[in-house]
Motif scaffolding. Structure first.
Motif, PDB file in Angstrom:
ATOM      1  N   THR A  22      28.572  32.642  28.176  1.00 43.17           N
ATOM      2  CA  THR A  22      27.299  33.351  28.351  1.00 43.17           C
ATOM      3  C   THR A  22      26.853  33.270  29.807  1.00 43.17           C
ATOM      4  OG1 THR A  22      26.646  32.819  26.087  1.00 43.17           O
ATOM      5  CG2 THR A  22      24.896  33.504  27.605  1.00 43.17           C
ATOM      6  N   PRO A  23      26.634  34.421  30.482  1.00 42.55           N
ATOM      7  CA  PRO A  23      26.239  34.392  31.892  1.00 42.55           C
ATOM      8  C   PRO A  23      24.855  33.766  32.097  1.00 42.55           C
ATOM      9  CG  PRO A  23      27.049  36.571  31.256  1.00 42.55           C
ATOM     10  CD  PRO A  23      26.869  35.788  29.999  1.00 42.55           C
ATOM     11  N   PHE A  24      24.620  33.295  33.308  1.00 42.40           N
ATOM     12  CA  PHE A  24      23.364  32.615  33.669  1.00 42.40           C
ATOM     13  C   PHE A  24      22.158  33.503  33.370  1.00 42.40           C
ATOM     14  CE2 PHE A  24      19.973  31.646  36.658  1.00 42.40           C
ATOM     15  CZ  PHE A  24      19.898  30.266  36.628  1.00 42.40           C
ATOM     16  N   TRP A  25      22.153  34.732  33.874  1.00 43.67           N
ATOM     17  CA  TRP A  25      20.970  35.585  33.742  1.00 43.67           C
ATOM     18  C   TRP A  25      20.794  36.104  32.322  1.00 43.67           C
ATOM     19  CZ3 TRP A  25      17.255  35.101  36.949  1.00 43.67           C
ATOM     20  CH2 TRP A  25      17.513  34.733  38.276  1.00 43.67           C
ATOM     21  N   THR A  26      21.852  36.189  31.555  1.00 44.31           N
ATOM     22  CA  THR A  26      21.697  36.516  30.132  1.00 44.31           C
ATOM     23  C   THR A  26      20.974  35.396  29.413  1.00 44.31           C
ATOM     24  OG1 THR A  26      23.746  37.798  30.170  1.00 44.31           O
ATOM     25  CG2 THR A  26      22.938  37.101  28.020  1.00 44.31           C
ATOM     26  N   PHE A  27      21.353  34.154  29.733  1.00 47.78           N
ATOM     27  CA  PHE A  27      20.682  32.991  29.173  1.00 47.78           C
ATOM     28  C   PHE A  27      19.202  32.986  29.567  1.00 47.78           C
ATOM     29  CE2 PHE A  27      22.876  29.115  27.359  1.00 47.78           C
ATOM     30  CZ  PHE A  27      21.772  28.691  26.654  1.00 47.78           C
ATOM     31  N   VAL A  28      18.922  33.314  30.826  1.00 44.29           N
ATOM     32  CA  VAL A  28      17.534  33.373  31.300  1.00 44.29           C
ATOM     33  C   VAL A  28      16.738  34.399  30.493  1.00 44.29           C
ATOM     34  CG1 VAL A  28      16.063  34.069  33.237  1.00 44.29           C
ATOM     35  CG2 VAL A  28      18.011  32.552  33.632  1.00 44.29           C
ATOM     36  N   ALA A  29      17.344  35.572  30.251  1.00 43.83           N
ATOM     37  CA  ALA A  29      16.657  36.619  29.494  1.00 43.83           C
ATOM     38  C   ALA A  29      16.312  36.140  28.083  1.00 43.83           C
ATOM     39  CB  ALA A  29      17.519  37.877  29.437  1.00 43.83           C
ATOM     40  N   PHE A  30      17.230  35.388  27.465  1.00 37.13           N
ATOM     41  CA  PHE A  30      16.961  34.867  26.120  1.00 37.13           C
ATOM     42  C   PHE A  30      15.796  33.878  26.134  1.00 37.13           C
ATOM     43  CE2 PHE A  30      21.713  35.456  24.807  1.00 37.13           C
ATOM     44  CZ  PHE A  30      21.526  36.821  24.835  1.00 37.13           C
ATOM     45  N   THR A  31      15.757  33.008  27.157  1.00 34.10           N
ATOM     46  CA  THR A  31      14.667  32.023  27.226  1.00 34.10           C
ATOM     47  C   THR A  31      13.320  32.694  27.485  1.00 34.10           C
ATOM     48  OG1 THR A  31      14.972  31.632  29.610  1.00 34.10           O
ATOM     49  CG2 THR A  31      16.240  30.248  28.088  1.00 34.10           C
TER      50      THR A  31
END
Length: 510
Positions: free
Chosen positions: A358-367
């Motif tokens: 899972t890419p960094f910014w995808t993870f950020v979007a989920f949070t």
């Protein structure tokens, strides 16, 4: 309080609010900075994830106990002395944690910090609520929430910087300067009162029953996976904790000086808000434990990178909290709470699909979905709960709603981590069972690893064992990923189930 308004004029409400926000921010910072330090602490003291969680769990549990002491201490010493003394104790606990030479000493320091935080947070919220007029109290709760959101926004990043530049001990020492400044400001700007000649009675029996119930049930939940859920000691802890919890409720209903005023729950709106606070506090604070541990253990993030991952979501709350607080004065609370809980649910459903890739910014979007959920539930829940009470019960209501939120954090964190450990073990066994000599995929993988080892000059005698070891690491990493995904699904389910409490709240209002 009137004399302080006469001395400082209308600006006094901002001086008091700023002082309260500083103290509350400090104690929340202690909750969030430690989350990125768990892998380092686990390595320093050679402990597992189930033991490491007690650094958060012990903090939340003792914070829950401290919240029940707050109203009694304020009745004796007043807001000023109670606030200053609690912050001094908090500073001592921070120093003990930072200088700890073993995990037991570290845990004691966290317990002291937790008790102090449990006193400070509802006290600060109640003072902020009281210094504003009735028509602006929704805004006041938004401002208070916006102030303390600085901690979850910056805490993980500050913790990551402390570990990156120094070591994990400095994570606990970060809060010492702001604690001492808050003590000085509190001695000037918070209201005070004379110590009464006759001290109010303290519900010692209720306090002992509550502590017995809390720690027995939490110990049973945290040790159940390791000792076996049907083992004698776990069943004994569950039984003792349940009896103590029921006895606590019955005692609080009968005693003339209750530690927890159970009659607050006779106000239906307050009861519904308390139920929402229990679940939202639990799922959010559990996520702040799971996400940093996942990205460090599964995706091999550094503590600083794990902190940076959480920063955008935290900073978004600087906008969401005051926005939710302001519009809660004009928009129906049921609509805002439903939106927040659905945002929680969507965020956790998305997180249930994360993996090592899972890419960094995808993870950020989920949070960001999770933080949006918090932004539209926390200030609105506080405002609804306190508005539903008579003015003379606001202090008790503030302490109780914070108590319920921390109670949810303690139990949901413990239960979800226990479930995580169980599911990691389950998936590990299931994946291991598929690795047989008849599995072409497994044999092809082992042959490929052996070929790489051979090309690297590794002796033939250790190539096969090395390949098996690497396969075991791959299986463990995949089992951990599946376990975390299952844990996020549980958080999503709890978030969406909380919509039932919103329905009760709306029906009550109508």
């Amino acid at each position: 309080m009137d004399d302080l308004f006469e001395r400082y004029g209308p600006s006094y409400r901002w001086l008091a609010t700023g002082t309260c926000i500083l103290g509350a921010t400090t104690v929340v910072l202690a909750q969030t900075t430690v989350n990125v330090a768990f892998p380092d602490i686990m390595g320093a003291f050679s402990i597992g994830r189930d033991q490491a969680q007690w650094l958060s769990l012990g903090f939340f549990a003792s914070m829950t106990a401290g919240m029940l002491l707050q109203a009694w201490l304020v009745a004796i010493f007043g807001e000023r002395r109670t606030y200053a003394a609690a912050l001094i104790a908090f500073t001592i606990g921070a120093a003990m944690s930072g200088l700890a030479t073993n995990v037991e000493f570290l845990t004691v320091g966290r317990l002291i910090q937790g008790i102090s935080a449990g006193i400070i947070q509802p006290l600060a919220m109640a003072v902020t609520f009281k210094v504003f007029p009735a028509e602006r109290r929704g805004t006041a709760m938004g401002l208070f929430a916006m102030g303390i959101v600085f901690a979850p926004a910056m805490g993980p990043t500050l913790g990551g910087i402390a570990i990156e530049w120094f070591n994990w001990r400095y994570v606990f020492l970060l809060t010492v300067p702001s604690s001492l400044l808050a003590v000085l400001l509190g001695m000037v700007f918070l209201p005070s009162r004379r110590i009464p000649s006759r001290l109010p009675l303290f519900d010692l029996i209720g306090f002992m029953l509550m502590c017995a119930a809390l720690f027995s049930l939490l110990l049973a939940l945290s040790n159940g996976t390791r000792d076996g859920w049907d083992s004698d000691n776990i069943l004994l802890l569950f039984g003792f904790g349940t009896v103590a919890a029921v006895s606590f409720i019955l005692w609080e209903l009968r005693t003339p000086n209750p530690l927890l005023n159970m009659h607050l729950f006779s106000y239906p709106q307050f009861s519904a808000a308390a139920l929402i606070a229990f679940f939202t506090g639990g799922v959010f604070l559990t996520s702040t434990f799971l996400i940093p541990v996942f990205v460090q253990q599964v995706q091999s993030y550094t503590p600083l990178r794990a902190g940076l991952l959480l920063m955008p979501g935290g900073l978004s709350l600087l906008l969401l909290f005051p926005l939710a607080g302001r519009i809660s004065d004009s928009v129906p609370a049921g609509f805002l709470l439903s939106f927040g809980l659905c945002s929680f649910g969507i965020g956790f459903i998305l997180l249930s699909g994360v993996s090592v890739d899972t890419p960094f910014w995808t993870f950020v979007a989920f949070t960001l979905f999770v933080r949006t959920g918090l932004g539209f539930t926390s200030p609105v829940t506080n405002a609804v709960a306190l508005k539903s009470l008579p003015f003379e019960l606001v202090s008790q209501g503030s302490g109780t709603i914070s108590f319920i939120r921390q109670l949810g954090a303690a139990f949901i964190l413990n239960a979800v981590v226990a479930y995580l450990e169980y599911r990691v073990r389950f998936h590990g066994d299931a994946l291991t069972a598929t690795q047989t000599a008849a599995s072409r995929t497994s044999q092809s993988f082992l042959d490929g690893v052996r070929r790489i080892l051979s090309e690297s000059g590794v002796p033939d005698s250790v190539q096969y064992s090395g390949a098996l070891h690497y396969l075991g690491q791959i299986i463990q990493a995949q089992a951990q990923t599946f376990g975390f995904q299952d844990a996020f699904i549980i958080l999503a389910a709890l978030s969406l189930l909380s919509l039932i409490a919103v329905y009760v709240l709306v029906r009550t209002r109508s």
